[in-house]
Design a protein around this motif. Structure first.
Motif, PDB file in Angstrom:
ATOM      1  N   ASP A 127      22.638   9.140  42.358  1.00  0.00           N
ATOM      2  CA  ASP A 127      21.872   9.669  43.485  1.00  0.00           C
ATOM      3  C   ASP A 127      22.772  10.283  44.551  1.00  0.00           C
ATOM      4  OD1 ASP A 127      19.161   9.514  42.951  1.00  0.00           O
ATOM      5  OD2 ASP A 127      18.996   7.417  43.558  1.00  0.00           O
ATOM      6  N   SER A 128      24.071  10.393  44.262  1.00  0.00           N
ATOM      7  CA  SER A 128      25.017  11.093  45.143  1.00  0.00           C
ATOM      8  C   SER A 128      25.106  10.483  46.534  1.00  0.00           C
ATOM      9  CB  SER A 128      24.649  12.583  45.247  1.00  0.00           C
ATOM     10  OG  SER A 128      24.525  13.165  43.978  1.00  0.00           O
ATOM     11  N   HIS A 129      25.205   9.157  46.571  1.00  0.00           N
ATOM     12  CA  HIS A 129      25.415   8.470  47.849  1.00  0.00           C
ATOM     13  C   HIS A 129      26.773   8.870  48.397  1.00  0.00           C
ATOM     14  CE1 HIS A 129      25.902   5.270  50.770  1.00  0.00           C
ATOM     15  NE2 HIS A 129      24.647   4.879  50.551  1.00  0.00           N
ATOM     16  N   PRO A 130      26.853   9.250  49.673  1.00  0.00           N
ATOM     17  CA  PRO A 130      28.115   9.785  50.209  1.00  0.00           C
ATOM     18  C   PRO A 130      29.235   8.759  50.357  1.00  0.00           C
ATOM     19  CG  PRO A 130      26.480   9.571  51.953  1.00  0.00           C
ATOM     20  CD  PRO A 130      25.765   9.291  50.665  1.00  0.00           C
ATOM     21  N   ASP A 131      28.941   7.474  50.204  1.00  0.00           N
ATOM     22  CA  ASP A 131      29.966   6.450  50.383  1.00  0.00           C
ATOM     23  C   ASP A 131      30.493   5.887  49.069  1.00  0.00           C
ATOM     24  OD1 ASP A 131      29.755   6.774  53.089  1.00  0.00           O
ATOM     25  OD2 ASP A 131      28.513   4.999  53.424  1.00  0.00           O
ATOM     26  N   ILE A 415      20.924  20.458  57.129  1.00  0.00           N
ATOM     27  CA  ILE A 415      21.402  19.894  55.858  1.00  0.00           C
ATOM     28  C   ILE A 415      20.331  20.069  54.780  1.00  0.00           C
ATOM     29  CG2 ILE A 415      22.094  17.767  54.669  1.00  0.00           C
ATOM     30  CD1 ILE A 415      23.167  16.754  57.380  1.00  0.00           C
ATOM     31  N   ASP A 416      19.114  19.727  55.126  1.00  0.00           N
ATOM     32  CA  ASP A 416      17.983  19.824  54.211  1.00  0.00           C
ATOM     33  C   ASP A 416      17.814  21.255  53.710  1.00  0.00           C
ATOM     34  OD1 ASP A 416      15.665  18.752  52.893  1.00  0.00           O
ATOM     35  OD2 ASP A 416      14.411  19.601  54.474  1.00  0.00           O
ATOM     36  N   ALA A 417      17.853  22.208  54.645  1.00  0.00           N
ATOM     37  CA  ALA A 417      17.685  23.617  54.271  1.00  0.00           C
ATOM     38  C   ALA A 417      18.821  24.091  53.369  1.00  0.00           C
ATOM     39  CB  ALA A 417      17.613  24.478  55.532  1.00  0.00           C
ATOM     40  N   HIS A 418      20.035  23.611  53.640  1.00  0.00           N
ATOM     41  CA  HIS A 418      21.179  24.007  52.821  1.00  0.00           C
ATOM     42  C   HIS A 418      21.031  23.488  51.393  1.00  0.00           C
ATOM     43  CE1 HIS A 418      25.248  25.397  52.097  1.00  0.00           C
ATOM     44  NE2 HIS A 418      25.554  24.223  51.577  1.00  0.00           N
ATOM     45  N   GLU A 419      20.606  22.218  51.235  1.00  0.00           N
ATOM     46  CA  GLU A 419      20.404  21.663  49.900  1.00  0.00           C
ATOM     47  C   GLU A 419      19.309  22.416  49.156  1.00  0.00           C
ATOM     48  OE1 GLU A 419      21.870  17.028  50.411  1.00  0.00           O
ATOM     49  OE2 GLU A 419      19.720  17.465  50.381  1.00  0.00           O
ATOM     50  N   ILE A 420      18.252  22.769  49.854  1.00  0.00           N
ATOM     51  CA  ILE A 420      17.169  23.525  49.220  1.00  0.00           C
ATOM     52  C   ILE A 420      17.666  24.895  48.777  1.00  0.00           C
ATOM     53  CG2 ILE A 420      14.938  24.635  49.651  1.00  0.00           C
ATOM     54  CD1 ILE A 420      14.260  22.208  51.445  1.00  0.00           C
ATOM     55  N   SER A 421      18.489  25.533  49.597  1.00  0.00           N
ATOM     56  CA  SER A 421      19.014  26.854  49.226  1.00  0.00           C
ATOM     57  C   SER A 421      19.920  26.759  48.005  1.00  0.00           C
ATOM     58  CB  SER A 421      19.769  27.478  50.402  1.00  0.00           C
ATOM     59  OG  SER A 421      20.985  26.801  50.669  1.00  0.00           O
ATOM     60  N   LEU A 422      20.704  25.679  47.904  1.00  0.00           N
ATOM     61  CA  LEU A 422      21.529  25.478  46.714  1.00  0.00           C
ATOM     62  C   LEU A 422      20.654  25.333  45.477  1.00  0.00           C
ATOM     63  CD1 LEU A 422      24.231  22.956  48.043  1.00  0.00           C
ATOM     64  CD2 LEU A 422      24.546  25.390  47.570  1.00  0.00           C
ATOM     65  N   GLY A 423      19.534  24.647  45.630  1.00  0.00           N
ATOM     66  CA  GLY A 423      18.616  24.480  44.516  1.00  0.00           C
ATOM     67  C   GLY A 423      17.956  25.785  44.107  1.00  0.00           C
ATOM     68  N   LEU A 429      14.539  22.387  42.876  1.00  0.00           N
ATOM     69  CA  LEU A 429      13.991  22.102  44.205  1.00  0.00           C
ATOM     70  C   LEU A 429      15.093  21.943  45.245  1.00  0.00           C
ATOM     71  CD1 LEU A 429      11.110  19.590  43.349  1.00  0.00           C
ATOM     72  CD2 LEU A 429      10.937  22.031  43.918  1.00  0.00           C
ATOM     73  N   ARG A 430      16.200  21.339  44.849  1.00  0.00           N
ATOM     74  CA  ARG A 430      17.347  21.189  45.730  1.00  0.00           C
ATOM     75  C   ARG A 430      18.537  20.743  44.910  1.00  0.00           C
ATOM     76  NH1 ARG A 430      17.141  18.365  50.425  1.00  0.00           N
ATOM     77  NH2 ARG A 430      14.864  18.369  50.499  1.00  0.00           N
ATOM     78  N   VAL A 431      19.727  20.864  45.479  1.00  0.00           N
ATOM     79  CA  VAL A 431      20.932  20.254  44.942  1.00  0.00           C
ATOM     80  C   VAL A 431      21.560  19.456  46.071  1.00  0.00           C
ATOM     81  CG1 VAL A 431      23.238  20.623  43.993  1.00  0.00           C
ATOM     82  CG2 VAL A 431      21.341  22.059  43.226  1.00  0.00           C
ATOM     83  N   LYS A 432      21.753  18.172  45.854  1.00  0.00           N
ATOM     84  CA  LYS A 432      22.257  17.301  46.908  1.00  0.00           C
ATOM     85  C   LYS A 432      23.711  17.613  47.253  1.00  0.00           C
ATOM     86  CE  LYS A 432      19.626  12.994  46.650  1.00  0.00           C
ATOM     87  NZ  LYS A 432      19.687  11.600  46.166  1.00  0.00           N
ATOM     88  N   LEU A 433      24.023  17.482  48.525  1.00  0.00           N
ATOM     89  CA  LEU A 433      25.408  17.485  48.981  1.00  0.00           C
ATOM     90  C   LEU A 433      25.940  16.064  48.838  1.00  0.00           C
ATOM     91  CD1 LEU A 433      25.028  19.686  52.177  1.00  0.00           C
ATOM     92  CD2 LEU A 433      26.045  20.366  49.993  1.00  0.00           C
ATOM     93  N   PRO A 434      27.009  15.847  48.092  1.00  0.00           N
ATOM     94  CA  PRO A 434      27.402  14.482  47.750  1.00  0.00           C
ATOM     95  C   PRO A 434      28.352  13.792  48.728  1.00  0.00           C
ATOM     96  CG  PRO A 434      28.666  16.031  46.454  1.00  0.00           C
ATOM     97  CD  PRO A 434      27.735  16.846  47.291  1.00  0.00           C
ATOM     98  N   THR A 435      28.967  14.516  49.655  1.00  0.00           N
ATOM     99  CA  THR A 435      29.943  13.875  50.539  1.00  0.00           C
ATOM    100  C   THR A 435      29.529  14.006  51.999  1.00  0.00           C
ATOM    101  OG1 THR A 435      31.333  15.841  50.881  1.00  0.00           O
ATOM    102  CG2 THR A 435      31.758  14.510  48.890  1.00  0.00           C
ATOM    103  N   ARG A 436      30.042  13.099  52.810  1.00  0.00           N
ATOM    104  CA  ARG A 436      29.794  13.172  54.258  1.00  0.00           C
ATOM    105  C   ARG A 436      30.315  14.490  54.823  1.00  0.00           C
ATOM    106  NH1 ARG A 436      28.571   8.568  57.394  1.00  0.00           N
ATOM    107  NH2 ARG A 436      28.338   6.677  56.144  1.00  0.00           N
ATOM    108  N   GLU A 437      31.503  14.886  54.384  1.00  0.00           N
ATOM    109  CA  GLU A 437      32.114  16.094  54.921  1.00  0.00           C
ATOM    110  C   GLU A 437      31.238  17.313  54.661  1.00  0.00           C
ATOM    111  OE1 GLU A 437      34.869  12.899  54.575  1.00  0.00           O
ATOM    112  OE2 GLU A 437      33.639  13.839  53.006  1.00  0.00           O
ATOM    113  N   GLN A 438      30.697  17.406  53.446  1.00  0.00           N
ATOM    114  CA  GLN A 438      29.834  18.543  53.121  1.00  0.00           C
ATOM    115  C   GLN A 438      28.538  18.495  53.920  1.00  0.00           C
ATOM    116  OE1 GLN A 438      30.055  17.664  48.842  1.00  0.00           O
ATOM    117  NE2 GLN A 438      30.597  19.791  48.495  1.00  0.00           N
ATOM    118  N   MET A 439      27.989  17.290  54.083  1.00  0.00           N
ATOM    119  CA  MET A 439      26.738  17.172  54.824  1.00  0.00           C
ATOM    120  C   MET A 439      26.938  17.524  56.286  1.00  0.00           C
ATOM    121  SD  MET A 439      25.285  13.690  53.013  1.00  0.00           S
ATOM    122  CE  MET A 439      23.640  13.755  53.699  1.00  0.00           C
TER     123      MET A 439
END
Length: 446
Positions: A127-131, A415-423, A429-439
């Protein structure tokens, strides 16, 4: 005067508490304080990515955190960035809703071997938890074991069995896809200590186990036992009856020859994870028998299963927070109806709890709502003292002085809009950002 409340944890429990507060007759202002850069807790980081329908609840949660009486302060870690006692300087009441993210122990020999995993850790990875780490060690094994009969066990079994390409339509980022692509698993064995009448799967989750074109579900007849108490049990629990009916229809059915298999074994209690050179090489189980009251006992008949990894899905556990009482036996914050209790059993003024860290990791969303309603009732009845520094500017200035790069609702929407745009670029529907730095970079449009 406005009642100012801090809710620590922006998962469903915390967000529902905020919602109930804003719907009360009181004039309230709620700050949702979240450790991660994103809200929604286990709905975002605990639901399997191939279950988008369950994640529809995020839309409802999003509407709540967008209310004018509610503020999101994410990327703020209680215990590192600020203390509970400091929160009391800014808020009339504090509600702790930090949930449960850790794994319960199985407490059998071999639990610490290499490739003996907690299911929560695996879920956090896919689930790409950032920690958590960005990689997962599947090894070269073709057979794996999943211990548990809840929905998390089914999620884990399904993700282990499905192909990476099947998962590519979901929100997984590239490194999760690459990890799933590397696994060589063909057979997933799921073990239940009791009989099929007591399985805690939901009917929908169980049916979905059988939907993959690449995965065959095999219910083994050995241990598929139902006694009089089992029948009484399912008569009182409609969902358990539905689950039993589904499983019964799958026993002994013709196999289709699909390349991957999920095996469901009932009445097998894990007794030891077997190792060699520090790595998992098998799982030993003891056949159990029904006692007649819903419990089981061992028969002394043991089986060694040649698996190369084990995933323990026997429940989540809450973790202690700094300077907050914690019941290490029951893994909850000691409380009475949501009022946090000190070591002498007396309520701590202005401090409350809701969700899994209040009652343990059981129940569905409906339980979380009623749980929050009980806690909020005590907040409204008990809160008489007022905080000293009362404005949102006071809170923000304090956090900035501490160097906390907090995330607001507007930041989260970026952040939400960026993930949706990646998707959208990949027709997903979206591609998750997996790290804190990216988010945080997306939040700052960096």
């Amino acid at each position: 005067m406005t009642l100012r409340v801090a809710v620590v944890g922006a998962g469903p429990a915390g967000i529902y508490a905020a919602d109930i507060l804003t719907k009360s007759e009181a004039d309230v202002s709620v700050d949702l304080i979240e450790r991660l850069p994103a809200p929604f807790g286990l709905v975002r980081y605990g639901v399997a990515p191939d279950h988008p329908r369950i994640k529809e609840i995020i839309k409802a949660l999003q509407r709540i955190i967008a209310k004018p009486e509610v503020r999101l302060l994410a990327n703020v870690d209680l215990g590192n960035d600020l203390k509970v006692e400091e929160l009391r300087e800014f808020y009339d009441a504090v509600i702790i809703a930090t949930g449960a993210m850790a794994d319960r122990d199985l407490n059998v020999p071999g639990e610490d071997l290499k490739r003996s995993y907690g299911a929560a850790d695996f879920v956090s990875w896919y689930d790409s938890h950032p920690d958590v780490a960005q990689t997962w060690d599947f090894g070269d094994g073709t057979h794996t074991a999943v211990i548990g009969v809840g929905n998390v066990a089914l999620d884990v079994a399904r993700v282990l069995a499905k192909t990476a390409d099947e998962m590519l339509v979901t929100d997984i980022p590239p490194q999760v896809y690459a990890g799933l692509k590397s696994k060589k698993i063909t057979d997933v064995h799921v073990f239940a200590r009791r009989g099929p009448a007591y399985a805690k799967f939901s009917p929908m989750e169980l049916r979905e186990l059988n939907h993959s074109p690449n995965v065959e579900v095999i219910v083994h007849p050995e241990g598929f036992e139902v006694d009089d108490h089992s029948m009484e049990h399912i008569a009182k629990h409609k969902t358990h009856k539905l689950v039993l009916d589904i499983l019964a229809n799958w026993v002994g059915r013709d196999l289709e020859g699909k390349p991957h298999r999920i095996h469901l074994h009932f009445m097998e209690s894990p007794t030891e994870i077997l190792g060699e050179d520090g790595e998992v090489v098998g799982l030993r189980t003891e056949r159990t028998e029904l006692v007649g009251d819903g419990s089981v006992r061992g028969t002394g008949q043991f089986t060694d299963w040649p698996v190369q990894s084990v995933y323990r899905a026997v429940g989540y556990a809450s973790s202690a927070l700094p300077d907050v009482p914690f019941d290490s036996r029951n893994l909850v914050i000691p409380n009475e109806g949501g009022r946090v209790l000190d070591l002498d059993g007396n309520p701590i003024p202005g401090t409350f709890v809701t969700g899994w860290i209040k009652r343990g990791p059981v129940g569905l969303i409906g339980h979380t709502k009623s749980d929050a309603a009980e806690t909020v009732g005590h907040v409204l009845a008990d809160t008489t003292e007022t905080a000293t520094a009362r404005t949102t500017d006071d809170v923000d200035a304090f956090l900035r002085e501490r160097g906390v790069d907090f995330i607001t609702i507007e930041d989260w929407e970026r952040i939400d809009a960026h993930e949706i745009s990646l998707g959208e670029a990949e027709q997903r529907l979206r591609v998750k950002l997996p790290t804190r730095e990216q988010m945080i970079g997306a939040a700052r449009d960096a």
